[in-house]
Structures are given as structure tokens and as C-alpha cells.
Design a protein around this motif. Structure first.
Motif, short mmCIF file in Angstrom:
data_model
loop_
_atom_site.label_atom_id
_atom_site.label_comp_id
_atom_site.label_asym_id
_atom_site.label_seq_id
_atom_site.Cartn_x
_atom_site.Cartn_y
_atom_site.Cartn_z
N ARG A 154 0.85 -1.19 0.00
CA ARG A 154 0.00 0.00 0.00
C ARG A 154 0.89 1.24 0.00
N VAL A 155 0.42 2.28 -0.66
CA VAL A 155 1.22 3.49 -0.80
C VAL A 155 0.41 4.69 -0.33
N VAL A 156 0.99 5.48 0.56
CA VAL A 156 0.39 6.72 1.03
C VAL A 156 1.28 7.88 0.61
N ALA A 157 0.70 8.88 -0.03
CA ALA A 157 1.47 10.05 -0.47
C ALA A 157 1.32 11.18 0.54
N VAL A 158 2.41 11.90 0.78
CA VAL A 158 2.42 13.07 1.66
C VAL A 158 2.17 14.32 0.82
N ASP A 159 1.04 14.93 1.02
CA ASP A 159 0.62 16.19 0.37
C ASP A 159 0.26 16.04 -1.10
N ILE A 160 1.14 15.41 -1.91
CA ILE A 160 0.88 15.22 -3.33
C ILE A 160 1.70 14.03 -3.81
N PRO A 161 1.18 13.17 -4.66
CA PRO A 161 1.99 12.05 -5.15
C PRO A 161 3.24 12.54 -5.88
N SER A 162 4.36 11.95 -5.58
CA SER A 162 5.62 12.37 -6.19
C SER A 162 5.59 12.18 -7.71
N GLY A 163 6.06 13.20 -8.42
CA GLY A 163 6.05 13.18 -9.87
C GLY A 163 4.90 13.93 -10.48
N LEU A 164 3.90 14.27 -9.66
CA LEU A 164 2.74 15.00 -10.15
C LEU A 164 3.00 16.49 -10.02
N TYR A 165 2.72 17.23 -11.11
CA TYR A 165 2.88 18.67 -11.09
C TYR A 165 1.61 19.34 -10.58
N MET A 166 1.76 20.53 -10.06
CA MET A 166 0.59 21.30 -9.64
C MET A 166 -0.18 21.85 -10.84
N THR A 167 0.54 22.11 -11.93
CA THR A 167 -0.10 22.54 -13.18
C THR A 167 0.53 21.76 -14.32
N GLY A 168 -0.30 21.32 -15.23
CA GLY A 168 0.21 20.59 -16.38
C GLY A 168 0.30 19.10 -16.13
N LEU A 169 0.51 18.36 -17.23
CA LEU A 169 0.59 16.90 -17.17
C LEU A 169 2.04 16.45 -17.08
N PRO A 170 2.31 15.36 -16.38
CA PRO A 170 3.67 14.82 -16.36
C PRO A 170 4.07 14.31 -17.75
N GLU A 171 5.34 14.52 -18.09
CA GLU A 171 5.82 14.06 -19.41
C GLU A 171 5.74 12.54 -19.52
N ASN A 172 6.04 11.86 -18.43
CA ASN A 172 5.98 10.39 -18.40
C ASN A 172 4.93 9.96 -17.39
N PRO A 173 3.76 9.52 -17.85
CA PRO A 173 2.68 9.12 -16.92
C PRO A 173 3.07 8.00 -15.97
N GLU A 174 4.09 7.21 -16.36
CA GLU A 174 4.52 6.10 -15.49
C GLU A 174 5.47 6.57 -14.39
N ALA A 175 5.88 7.84 -14.46
CA ALA A 175 6.84 8.34 -13.49
C ALA A 175 6.18 9.15 -12.38
N VAL A 176 4.97 8.77 -12.04
CA VAL A 176 4.23 9.42 -10.95
C VAL A 176 3.76 8.34 -9.99
N ILE A 177 3.95 8.57 -8.70
CA ILE A 177 3.47 7.63 -7.70
C ILE A 177 1.96 7.47 -7.82
N ARG A 178 1.50 6.23 -7.86
CA ARG A 178 0.06 5.94 -7.84
C ARG A 178 -0.31 5.53 -6.41
N ALA A 179 -0.76 6.50 -5.66
CA ALA A 179 -1.02 6.28 -4.24
C ALA A 179 -2.36 5.60 -4.03
N HIS A 180 -2.46 4.83 -2.97
CA HIS A 180 -3.76 4.32 -2.54
C HIS A 180 -4.52 5.40 -1.77
N HIS A 181 -3.75 6.26 -1.10
CA HIS A 181 -4.35 7.37 -0.36
C HIS A 181 -3.35 8.52 -0.32
N THR A 182 -3.87 9.73 -0.45
CA THR A 182 -3.05 10.94 -0.35
C THR A 182 -3.57 11.80 0.78
#
Length: 504
Positions: A154-182
Motif C-alpha cells: 500500500r502506498v500513502v502520499a504526503v501532500d501530493i503524489p511524487s512526480g505530479l505537477y501542480m499545473t500541467g501533465l507529467p511528461e511520463n505518466p509512469e513516473a508518478v506515484i500511484r497512491a492508494h491514499h493521499t
């Protein structure tokens, strides 16, 4: 509830420290401890170990505080410092020292080191990157994120999943944490609420860190989150000395052969949402259906058996809801144009009325100011053209609403409501509501509120919230798999009662 951008969040932290006379380390301690408390309620203890992945900035510092409190609670904790840069924030350094002084051990991870692979019984706390990330992570960190995402932990993200930008899309969708809960601090993040980016957060919840209330209240923003507390204050009580004329006369214009049910659900939803009177203008094939299914609705059948060829009800309603099941035959389109040329009252357009609007641009000029449009993404695309990403979709909705002086209700997981200047994201609702007829019910609810005198923007926001709340209550009795549109109608009374109980 407001939604802030990254700069506003940083300024909120700054003003909180100044006005509460605390240091950044003390604010970080507060944030980490509050997050630990939330984790302790639903995620720990775990059978395996808690793996805290800490980055080089303050997000990593938050993770170190959490790790220290977890260790104090006798949870097995391993901290891995993800060294993606040479510099470390001062607050991170302080909390590294505190963690080690409390008996903890920090494992340093550099490029080329073996990437950890958490086990099924482990819990991963992602504190690598925070809200300041605006470029693609190093490739070796992307590989770490990929390994975490493909583990059974199980994965919990602190404040925002790592790799996710506040604006715009990540260049590599696989390079973002997919959290179970944030667990995010104080206010929602815009990227949590958009289809292309919201899926990374899993479930999410707010952790209050007591940011300065005056700053939050007085800082302007275009984006808001319509939660229960805010919506309860919009709901108006019913007056004892009132009558059916007090609460508006809604006219539902819709239905065609085989699609009378759409208009029927809109009409029944309008009744159940407090309308004093509801009439339905439908093809003749709908007459007996309406008279039998919903005797409270006054039926105005047209001569044509199967489609709407005229839209003159013979009276002046307080609000007209047009489109559910209507079809877009040439004669129906002509009838819609003729009606709108002479109508300047409250108007809600849905379904085929929106499809006709997309094809007949001249109709835009016939819409009364404050008309409520309720498209799903496909209908909106036909009206506004295609877009490259959800941020562009959002901006198009705001621009179109502002230019045309209408209220746009863009339906989805966090339905967006905008008047061109502000955009509200809806907090209620669930995936079970992705079912045929759900939108027709929403049309009826919003129309009923307009008929009761709510301004268009308030009616849209409150209607969307009540619609979702009813669906949330309904799945307690059914499920997200079994929910139907008529279930939403059946539980509208419970939704009104619940929201009324929350009014201050």
C-alpha cells in the motif's frame, strides 16, 4: 473551500509562521504529527515495515517527522533518503538529526544503488517530491517510482503524489506515484480533481495544519471545492406560510418515441426537489406514460405521436428544462428556435438541446443570460471543440461561460460549475452514478431550485451537490454496481434532510 496554487500555498505557510510566531521547523513538526495521527487511524500498524521515501526538500522533512512518530509508536520503520540532488533543505536536515537522535537509521539511496522492492505487507510513505516539482524526475528516480507502483504494498502520499505537477501533465505518466491514499495539507489541490491527474491520488483527505485563517479567507482564487459545509449554507428553509405557487412551476420539455423515460425522470426529480408545480411538454406517445407513472406532473402532449414539433405550453412557467430524450429532428430543432425567440425566463439545457446548440450556432444568441448548460464531456466537446488536456478543457469551459453569459455544468467525477469567473468542483458523488438517466435527474434538480428562486449559479452548485449526495446515500442500500438513476430520485429526500441538518 478554496483551492490555492503552489505560490499561494507557500505564502499561506509564510503568513502562518509570521502570525502564529512559529518557525518553519515547528510548522513542519505540526504537519508531520497531524499526518501521523491520520495514518494511525487507518493505516498503521502494519504486519511488515513502513518504508518512508524521503526527498531532498520539505516534503522529505514531513516524511521524517512522520517516521519519528511511527517509530515512537513502536512501528518498524525504514527511512530511505532519495538523493536526487546535492542540496537539502535546512528543515530536512534538522529532522534527519532528530530521527537519528531518536534511534532511527537513514539509508542513503543514490543513482546506481539497488532499488528497494517493498513487500505485500509493507506500507510505503511517499515523501520524495512536493508541490514544487515542475520538471521530469531523474531516470533512476523514475525507476524507483515504477518499482513502487508495481509492488503489492500500500502506498500513502504526503501532500501530493511524487512526480505530479501542480499545473500541467507529467511528461511520463509512469513516473508518478500511484497512491492508494493521499493526505494533503489544509486545502485540496486542483490536480486532484481533474480526470487526467486525479487518478494518481487514490482516495484523498485533508490534514489541517491550522494555516492562517485570515490569509485563506482574504486571498482571491478562481477555484473552489463545494463541500458539505459550504453547500449546507446555500440550502433555504421552507416558509410555514407558503403554497405551491411559492416554489415555482417547472416545465420539462423533452421525450421522444422510446425515450420518454428521460423526460419522466427529470420531471420526477424536479418534484422530489421541492417544485411547487411540474408540467411536461412531450410527444403524444408520452401522455399515458406520464399520467400513469407520475400523476403529480401535469402533462402537455403535442399532436405529433413521436417527436416534439412545437413547444408552446399555453402558459408561462417559472423555469424551462429542455433536452432530456428530446431528439434533434429538424422539426424539433425548428420548434426549439421558435420557442427560444420568445422566451426570456430561467432556462436549463441538457442532452439533445445541447447537441442542437452545438450544431445551430445562432441559438447561442437566443439564450437568456444565466442559462444553465449541463454537458457531459462528449457534449461539451461538440460545443467547444477538442482540447489537448484537462487544464485546457477547464479553461475553455470558463471562457465559454464568460463569453456567452451562461452557467456551465461540466459533468464528471468532480463536476465543474463555472460562471466564467469562478469554477467550483463538486465534492459529492460516486462511480455508481455513471449510469443512464443520471444526467436527466440532475436537470430536474437544478430546474426545481431555479424555480424556487435560487440564482442560476447557486442552483447549479447546490443541485450538483444534492444529486451527488443522494447517490452517496443510495449506494449504502444498493452499491456502486447496482445504482440506477431512479435510485438517485428515491434518496433525494434523505439528501435534503442530511444537508438541512448541517445548516448553521
Amino acid at each position: 473551500m478554496k483551492i490555492f496554487n503552489a505560490d499561494q500555498i507557500r505564502e499561506a505557510d509564510k503568513m502562518t509562521m509570521e502570525r502564529q510566531h512559529i518557525s518553519s521547523v515547528q510548522l513542519m513538526e505540526r504537519a508531520g504529527y497531524r499526518l501521523f495521527q491520520h495514518l494511525h487511524e487507518g493505516f498503521v500498524p502494519v504486519k511488515g515495515e513502513v518504508l518512508v521515501l524521503a526527498g531532498m526538500g520539505n516534503n522529505g522533512g514531513d516524511g521524517l517527522v512522520v517516521a519519528r512518530y511511527l517509530r515512537k509508536a513502536r512501528q518498524k520503520v525504514k527511512v530511505i533518503m532519495v538523493n536526487f540532488s546535492s542540496g537539502r533543505s535546512e528543515d530536512l536536515k534538522v529532522n534527519c538529526q532528530k530521527f537519528v537522535a531518536a534511534g532511527g537509521e537513514i539509508v542513503e539511496l543514490h543513482e546506481g544503488d539497488p532499488v528497494p522492492k517493498p513487500g505485500r505487507n509493507d506500507l510505503v510513505i511517499d515523501a520524495i517530491f512536493g508541490i514544487g516539482l515542475n520538471r521530469r524526475p531523474p531516470l533512476w528516480v523514475e525507476e524507483l517510482i515504477f518499482q513502487i507502483n508495481n509492488s503489492a504494498a500500500r502506498v500513502v502520499a504526503v501532500d501530493i503524489p511524487s512526480g505530479l505537477y501542480m499545473t500541467g501533465l507529467p511528461e511520463n505518466p509512469e513516473a508518478v506515484i500511484r497512491a492508494h491514499h493521499t493526505f494533503t495539507f489544509e486545502l485540496p489541490k486542483l490536480v486532484f480533481l481533474l480526470p487526467q491527474t486525479g487518478g494518481y491520488t487514490g482516495n484523498w483527505s485533508l490534514v489541517s495544519i491550522d494555516q492562517d485563517k485570515d490569509f485563506i479567507d482574504n486571498t482571491p482564487t478562481k477555484y473552489y471545492y463545494s463541500n458539505q459545509e459550504d453547500m449546507a449554507q446555500l440550502l433555504r428553509p421552507r416558509a410555514r406560510f407558503s403554497h405551491k405557487g411559492t416554489y415555482g412551476h417547472v416545465l420539462i420539455v423533452g421525450g421522444s418515441y422510446g425515450k420518454i423515460g428521460a423526460a419522466l425522470m427529470s420531471a420526477e426529480a424536479a418534484l422530489t426537489s421541492g417544485s411547487g408545480l411540474v408540467s411536461a411538454l412531450v410527444p403524444h406517445c408520452g401522455y399515458e406514460i406520464f399520467q400513469t407513472a407520475v400523476p403529480e406532473v401535469m402533462c402537455v402532449p403535442v399532436e405529433d405521436e413521436k417527436i416534439l414539433t412545437q413547444m408552446n405550453p399555453g402558459f408561462v412557467p417559472d423555469v424551462v428544462a429542455m433536452g432530456p430524450g428530446m431528439g434533434k429532428e429538424q422539426s424539433t430543432t425548428g420548434a426549439m428556435k421558435r420557442f427560444l425567440k420568445g422566451y426570456r425566463g430561467a432556462l436549463v439545457l441538457d442532452a439533445d438541446a445541447l447537441n442542437i446548440l452545438a450544431e445551430e450556432q445562432e441559438i447561442w444568441g437566443l439564450l437568456p443570460e444565466g442559462t444553465v448548460l449541463t454537458p457531459h464531456p462528449g457534449e461539451f466537446k461538440r460545443m467547444a471543440g477538442s482540447w489537448d488536456n484537462d487544464f485546457e478543457m477547464m479553461e475553455r469551459a470558463m471562457r465559454l461561460a464568460g463569453e456567452r453569459k451562461v452557467i456551465m455544468v461540466l459533468k464528471g467525477a468532480y463536476t465543474m460549475v463555472t460562471d466564467g469567473e469562478r469554477m467550483y468542483f463538486n465534492a459529492s458523488g460516486n462511480p455508481g452514478m455513471a449510469t443512464g438517466g443520471s444526467g436527466d435527474v440532475l436537470t430536474g434538480i437544478i430546474s426545481a431550485l431555479r424555480g424556487q428562486g435560487y440564482p442560476a449559479f447557486e442552483a447549479a452548485r447546490l443541485g450538483v451537490y444534492l444529486h451527488g449526495l443522494s447517490g452517496d446515500i443510495a449506494i449504502r442500500e444498493t452499491s456502486v454496481w447496482s445504482l440506477t438513476a431512479t435510485d438517485i430520485i428515491d434518496f433525494l429526500g434523505d439528501a435534503f434532510l442530511h444537508l438541512d441538518s448541517q445548516r448553521k
